[in-house]
Design an enzyme around this catalytic site. Structure first.
Site, mmCIF file in Angstrom:
data_model
loop_
_atom_site.group_PDB
_atom_site.id
_atom_site.type_symbol
_atom_site.label_atom_id
_atom_site.label_comp_id
_atom_site.label_asym_id
_atom_site.label_seq_id
_atom_site.Cartn_x
_atom_site.Cartn_y
_atom_site.Cartn_z
ATOM 1 N N HIS A 218 0.835 -1.224 0.000
ATOM 2 C CA HIS A 218 0.000 0.000 0.000
ATOM 3 C C HIS A 218 0.860 1.261 0.000
ATOM 4 C CE1 HIS A 218 -3.269 -2.751 1.256
ATOM 5 N NE2 HIS A 218 -2.330 -3.281 2.033
ATOM 6 N N SER B 26 14.876 21.500 -16.257
ATOM 7 C CA SER B 26 13.707 22.316 -16.552
ATOM 8 C C SER B 26 14.199 23.639 -17.110
ATOM 9 C CB SER B 26 12.923 22.550 -15.266
ATOM 10 O OG SER B 26 12.117 23.711 -15.390
ATOM 11 N N LYS C 144 16.014 21.522 -11.086
ATOM 12 C CA LYS C 144 15.350 20.274 -11.452
ATOM 13 C C LYS C 144 16.252 19.289 -12.203
ATOM 14 C CE LYS C 144 11.387 19.347 -11.412
ATOM 15 N NZ LYS C 144 10.006 19.776 -11.587
ATOM 16 N N GLU D 206 9.703 8.063 -16.936
ATOM 17 C CA GLU D 206 8.340 8.566 -17.169
ATOM 18 C C GLU D 206 7.852 8.170 -18.559
ATOM 19 O OE1 GLU D 206 7.595 12.740 -15.121
ATOM 20 O OE2 GLU D 206 9.592 12.654 -15.969
#
Ligand code: ARG
Length: 465
Positions: free
Chosen positions: A157, A278, A284, A291
């Site tokens: 979980h 970024s 970043k 992804e």
């Protein structure tokens, strides 16, 4: 209509817009090598059974080799008016060798030809996917060998649950990709069945030797029913399904890497080459590769559904709808191969940050189950032991302490069965080391399993390069 191989019964030209709509040459030219290989085997067989002469077969196979060379050098002119790869090759062959080129299509139809080409193509690509899956399994098992005792919280979980190791975690993915290999290998056997000789749908009156062409092409058997031979695309569905399962496994792994690279976890670092920055936020370092791997799973699943939907309720035998089988297959081939190749490099080059995973283990009460097991071993029914430990955890939460930071007297307050040997039990390393039963995360297990990886891989798909 003289330039169309099927032009005999037509009086008017095909509309340009119809040619554009119905042609497949823009994508099925990818199967040129398989098309030519199949045609050469067919020509040799036609001569072997006496339908054409050996000299004619020699002209046909020599001409086909020339066509192959033209395609590979880039000088071949593909024509949309000639619809597909089969007619493009045959037309050029006839230009090169003269009217004897017209004999190649004896006892054959584009329907068995296209089924053959797709099978040959997919069998080869399946081999490449297997090579890549093997490469990924090797990287995972190598990491497991060196990271068998590098501690990591295991989750259920997405809540910290019990200690495992990075090694054990990599081996979980090893098992998944090993099953993917098994599935691909199994599909390959059914793919390597020859439909050639089924012709349009009802076989031919010629004394074809279907076993001969099958063997010549490295097939393991021949399709036993001519209607089925030209209608069956199960092998392509299986490949697409297997591809979806591979991508599902990759995307679960990718999702974990996305989480693990975030500051919230920070258990690993991807090498700089795998990340982008970024344009506005200078701090970043984005995990674009995992992804995108996660994202590409969608199109691969879509390809499976596309072909299932195309085939659903199609009457026997060949229908033009079936031309729609290729693009989903090609897209899955490209996506799965590309994804596997990059996953291998990403896993190989990432760095683990054990200090972060150890810190997470400190905070998660991850040895609470070990404490309950300790009490159960001393005779307390497990349900009661669970209750006792629950209370101890709740106390720790209030005090901001870990279980192992409690004084022995405090622990005894929860159960008189607790003694000073409890502190050994509460260590994450003890918890990990105690889980020695088959499949458990004890470091010695992980090392043993990582060492057994090569022979398990060899059983399914020996290394080729
Ligand atoms: N381009 C066709 C396909 O991809 C080849 C078979 C065509 N056969 C036919 N009878 N029109 O399926």
């Amino acid at each position: 209509m003289a330039d169309k191989p099927w032009g005999g019964r037509f009086k008017e030209e095909t509309l340009k817009i119809v040619e554009e709509f119905t042609s497949s040459i823009n994508f099925d030219k990818r199967m040129y090598a398989q098309d030519i290989k199949g045609s050469k085997a067919h020509a040799r067989m036609l001569a072997a059974v006496g339908i054409i002469t050996d000299e004619e077969a020699g002209l046909l196979t020599g001409g086909l080799d020339k066509v192959l060379a033209e395609i590979e050098s880039g000088e071949f002119q593909f024509s949309e008016a000639l619809e597909d790869i089969h007619m493009n090759v045959e037309k050029r062959l006839t230009e090169l060798v003269g009217p004897v080129g017209g004999k190649l299509h004896t006892g054959r139809s584009r329907n068995d030809q296209v089924a053959l080409d797709l099978r040959l193509y997919l069998a080869e690509e399946t081999g490449e996917v297997l090579d890549l899956l093997r490469g990924l399994c090797e990287v995972l098992s190598q990491r497991a060998l060196t990271e068998s005792d590098k501690l990591l919280p295991g989750y259920t979980h997405l809540q910290r649950a019990q200690p495992v190791s990075f090694g054990h975690h990599w081996l979980a993915y090893f098992e998944m990709f090993l099953r993917d290999m098994d599935r691909m290998r199994d599909t390959m056997v059914r793919t390597l069945t020859s439909p050639l000789g089924a012709a349009a749908l009802a076989g031919t009156p010629y004394p074809l030797d279907r076993e001969m062409t099958g063997e010549d092409l490295g097939m393991l058997g021949v399709c036993q029913n001519s209607l089925d031979a030209v209608s069956d695309r199960d092998f392509a569905l299986e490949f697409l399904f297997n591809g979806s399962v591979i991508m599902t496994h990759i995307s679960r792994l990718a999702e974990e890497l996305v989480l693990w690279t975030s500051k919230e976890f920070a258990f690993i670092e991807l090498s700089d080459g795998f990340c982008t920055g970024s344009s506005i936020m200078p701090q970043k370092k984005n995990p674009d590769v995992p992804e995108l791997l996660r994202g590409k799973t969608g199109r691969v699943n879509g390809n499976l559904i596309a072909l299932l939907t195309t085939l659903k309720a199609l009457p026997l035998a060949y229908n033009k709808d079936m031309q729609e089988d290729k693009e989903p297959v090609f897209d899955t081939v490209d996506t799965v191969k590309g994804s596997l190749a990059i996953t291998i490099e990403m896993i190989r080059s990432l760095t683990i940050r054990e200090e972060k995973s150890l810190a997470a283990l400190k905070e998660g009460f991850v040895t609470a189950t070990d404490l309950a097991d300790y009490l159960a071993k001393k005779g307390l029914p497990f349900r009661e032991a669970h209750e006792v430990v629950g209370k101890a955890v709740s106390h720790c939460e209030q005090e901001g302490l870990a279980l192992e930071e409690l004084a022995l007297t405090t622990l005894k307050g929860f159960s008189p069965l607790i003694d000073k040997d409890v502190f050994e039990v509460l260590k994450v390393t003890s918890s990990l080391g105690a889980r020695k039963a088959l499949g458990g995360p004890a470091p010695q297990n992980v090392v043993m399993q990582a060492r057994a990886a090569t022979s398990r891989l060899d059983n399914i798909w020996p290394r080729r390069k």
